[in-house]
Design an enzyme around this catalytic site. Sequence first.
Site, PDB file in Angstrom:
ATOM      1  N   LYS A  85      23.532 -30.767  10.263  1.00 23.78           N
ATOM      2  CA  LYS A  85      22.147 -31.207  10.039  1.00 23.78           C
ATOM      3  C   LYS A  85      21.204 -30.251  10.744  1.00 23.78           C
ATOM      4  O   LYS A  85      21.603 -29.590  11.709  1.00 23.78           O
ATOM      5  CB  LYS A  85      21.942 -32.618  10.618  1.00 23.78           C
ATOM      6  CG  LYS A  85      20.782 -33.359   9.993  1.00 23.78           C
ATOM      7  CD  LYS A  85      21.187 -34.014   8.685  1.00 23.78           C
ATOM      8  CE  LYS A  85      20.009 -34.565   7.914  1.00 23.78           C
ATOM      9  NZ  LYS A  85      20.465 -35.388   6.772  1.00 23.78           N
TER      10      LYS A  85
ATOM     11  N   ASP B  91      15.937 -33.102   3.316  1.00 24.63           N
ATOM     12  CA  ASP B  91      15.927 -34.428   3.932  1.00 24.63           C
ATOM     13  C   ASP B  91      14.435 -34.764   3.990  1.00 24.63           C
ATOM     14  O   ASP B  91      13.652 -34.207   3.207  1.00 24.63           O
ATOM     15  CB  ASP B  91      16.584 -34.391   5.331  1.00 24.63           C
ATOM     16  CG  ASP B  91      16.881 -35.785   5.889  1.00 24.63           C
ATOM     17  OD1 ASP B  91      17.940 -36.338   5.581  1.00 24.63           O
ATOM     18  OD2 ASP B  91      16.028 -36.345   6.619  1.00 24.63           O
TER      19      ASP B  91
END
Length: 449
Positions: A126, A166
């Site tokens: 991430k 995201d």
Amino acid sequence: MNAYVQQVIENVKAKHASEPEFCQTVEEVLSSLSPVMDKHPEYEKVDLLNRIVEPERMFTFRVVWQDDNGNYHTNTGYRFQFNGAIGPYKGGLRFQKNVNPSIIKFLGFEQIFKNALTGLPIGGGKGGADFDPTGKSDAEIMRFCQSFMTALYRFIGPDVDVPAGDMGVGGREIGYLFGQYRRLKGVWENGVLTGKGQTYGGSVIRPEATGYGAVYYLNEVLKHENDTIVGKTIACSGFGNVTWGICKKAMQLGAKVVTLSGPDGYIYDPDGVATEEKVNYLLEMRASNRNRVQDYSDKFGCEFYPKEKPWGRKVDIIMPSAMQNDVRMDSAEKIAANHIKYYIEVANMPTTNDALDFLRHQEGMIVAPSKAVNAGGVGVSALEMAQNSERLVWTPDEVDAQLHHMMENIHRVSAEAAEEYGLGYDLVAGANIAGFKKVATAMYEQGVF
Ligand code: 2IT
């Protein structure tokens, strides 16, 4: 609880006291693993749990960019390459003002198990930046993305680490990021990012995939209960990409989403966000960068509740699809008092641990965890990587059929894993166990490091 599991949770809490979201997700995942560790003492021998909570690699980088008035701004970029045992690191980039190491770490940790659940070869990672896209011009977004990629490009690649979107990162941002990657490397490596535009290797259905997948998963839960989606009312939070996909698929299948939310409050539309015009308007709201859900009630003439959350509404199904820790104990109590049967998490870690625990213990309530429910997004990202490496383009029907199949499979393996350990129909524990078992097996077989 298994003593080794307990000890690792305590280690993490002591060592990472300043990272509450990371501690929260570690506790949530590991506390499901007690029966697995009881059965597999060989994992403790190689200290597998202390290894899995330690990112393989994590780094920050400086991102400097110039605004439209010529002023310079400096942000912190992040990429956490958490676990690469089953595939290249894979996970989104979040651009939001509040991004910090704890947020990126909790998202990266969740991503390991989610990606394993897809059944496809992707590891967990991430990244993001504490950059606030609200109110920024297109040119400012482009300069930020170019600067971000200039710092990151040498550490990623189609077989190394494959970022995606995201919150705050959609098709536009991925386009600027990919353009800069291509310019710097001088190669056609479009498998380095997913969520691309369709003219340069983006997969059809990727924008819809998280929301569609969530509704497919919900449908599996309803089937398990001999129930049907037709006529159901759904309370959602958020109004971004994920909520949009839920509204669209729910409408196709005969259900309706009746609430949306934003930082300003929530709207209640008893007719449902269930016409093409309404669903498409969500895209306009997002593109405006205003970050206001009241715009929806202004346009379609329904109720707006400033500064409130929709969790007190009596509906059939709850799907928190905005952000982490959206549902806390006070909201969970309202949900229980309304005897809502289906609590389907969608956003990453939308429920605090105490609220989740409370809801899981409500008689007759079914709780489904986000790492399973929202896995269709990254799952279709993996299908995008497959298309890119094959230099092929699949049709919408092919991608949608694979997504549907993937979600059925995720529900089934989660239910089976819980059953195997005598936990009944526990989708939360089942998802943690099924995801963990795949990664743990790969780590074990690859030796200690
Ligand atoms: O949370 C997630 O799974 C995502 N933001 C999507 C990640 C991806 O690589 O598509």
